[in-house]
Design a protein around this motif. Structure first.
Motif, PDB file in Angstrom:
ATOM      1  N   GLN A  55       0.827  -1.210   0.000  1.00 37.83           N
ATOM      2  CA  GLN A  55       0.000   0.000   0.000  1.00 37.83           C
ATOM      3  C   GLN A  55       0.858   1.255   0.000  1.00 37.83           C
ATOM      4  O   GLN A  55       0.547   2.227  -0.674  1.00 37.83           O
ATOM      5  N   ASP A 180       0.777   9.140   6.531  1.00 36.52           N
ATOM      6  CA  ASP A 180      -0.599   9.425   6.917  1.00 36.52           C
ATOM      7  C   ASP A 180      -0.702  10.671   7.792  1.00 36.52           C
ATOM      8  O   ASP A 180      -1.678  11.411   7.711  1.00 36.52           O
ATOM      9  N   ARG A 211      -8.202   7.467   5.510  1.00 41.07           N
ATOM     10  CA  ARG A 211      -7.682   6.382   4.675  1.00 41.07           C
ATOM     11  C   ARG A 211      -7.495   5.084   5.453  1.00 41.07           C
ATOM     12  O   ARG A 211      -6.975   4.102   4.926  1.00 41.07           O
ATOM     13  N   GLN A 212      -7.902   5.088   6.721  1.00 37.74           N
ATOM     14  CA  GLN A 212      -7.814   3.844   7.491  1.00 37.74           C
ATOM     15  C   GLN A 212      -9.143   3.568   8.199  1.00 37.74           C
ATOM     16  O   GLN A 212     -10.000   4.445   8.315  1.00 37.74           O
ATOM     17  N   GLY A 251      -5.408   0.273   6.369  1.00 35.84           N
ATOM     18  CA  GLY A 251      -5.690   1.052   5.159  1.00 35.84           C
ATOM     19  C   GLY A 251      -6.932   0.564   4.439  1.00 35.84           C
ATOM     20  O   GLY A 251      -7.195  -0.632   4.377  1.00 35.84           O
TER      21      GLY A 251
END
Ligand SMILES: Nc1nc2c(c(=O)[nH]1)N[C@H]1C(S)=C(S)[C@@H](COP(=O)(O)O)O[C@H]1N2
Ligand SMILES: [Mo]
Length: 252
Positions: A55, A180, A211-212, A251
């Protein structure tokens, strides 16, 4: 161009290594490029490493999906909360005027910010989805200050790799990597759906990490530490979630 092709090469290398020679080889490559997550040891370690490394190489700069106002959920589901500690109730009685977010660790100027000092660093809104690992999700608008703006104020040391964040509600704590932490959609939210962030949703201050998975969006944030290693935090797995059997990197 150069870094792009290098990244492609790396990603290809990771999957080939995983397929042909097994996860151990992928792990070796990930280690070489500093892509081992803090919970990368143990039984599920190789899988965690592959997910995180892949990722980070492919989607490092990608954005979480944003929605339109009409898609905001009317009745967002909120997680059941345990009774709040007395310290929280005292701060709440005074409208959170004395709430502080302290930031220390690998920074040039450790500081404690009030809510209005954080707001003064700039605010932005996003309509994103929060998804719990248990399967439910909802879309809402969150308004807050990019974490990057606050980190810029304290001056992050070049060797920094993670930001650890703690809730005033124990035992909630998490950490994210610098990719992040500096991501434009990672915000210290103080507002939700055009009003103050309700206490039940983490008011007065919640880190939104869209995004998580939801558990990385910890409520009631009061403390942060910038660090180059997570070994000395908790059990050394990076956050409370791997201690409870969930992935450190979640993620989506
Ligand atoms: N302090 C604190 N933060 C928390 C939690 C919590 O119980 N306490 N629950 C987490 C989990 S598991 C999820 S899925 C989301 C839920 O967010 P919501 O209540 O807005 O739906 O918050 C996360 N942050
Ligand atoms: Mo959750």
């Amino acid at each position: 161009m150069k870094s792009l092709s290098r990244r492609k090469l790396l990603t290809a290398g990771l999957s080939v290594a995983a397929g042909a020679a097994g996860l151990a080889a992928a792990g070796k490559l990930a280690r070489r490029y500093n892509l081992i997550p803090p919970d990368g040891g143990g039984l599920y370690g190789p899988g965690e490493t592959l997910t995180y490394a892949a990722q980070r190489l492919i989607t490092r700069h990608s954005m979480a999906r944003e929605f339109s106002k009409s898609q905001i959920c009317e009745k967002p589901f909120r997680n059941e909360l345990a009774p709040m500690p007395d310290l929280y109730k005292q701060l709440q009685a005074n409208n959170f005027r004395d709430w502080k977010l302290s930031i220390g660790g690998l920074v040039s100027q450790p500081a404690a910010f009030s809510l209005s000092e954080i707001r003064a660093l700039g605010m932005k809104s996003q309509i994103t989805e929060i998804a719990c690992e248990e399967g439910w999700s909802y879309i809402a608008q969150w308004t807050g200050t990019p974490l990057s703006a606050v980190l810029n104020q304290v001056g992050v040391a070049p060797q920094a790799r993670y930001v650890v964040y703690q809730s005033i509600e124990k035992p909630w704590w998490e950490s994210i990597d610098m990719a992040d932490a500096l991501h434009p959609q990672t915000i210290l939210a103080q507002g939700m759906n055009d009003s103050d962030l309700p206490a039940g949703f983490g008011g007065p201050l919640r880190l939104r990490v869209p995004r998580q998975l939801g558990y990385k969006s910890v409520k009631f944030i009061s403390q942060m530490t910038v660090t180059d290693s997570l070994k000395s935090f908790g059990k050394g797995l990076g956050s409370a979630s791997p201690e409870a059997g969930y992935s450190w990197f979640a993620g989506i």
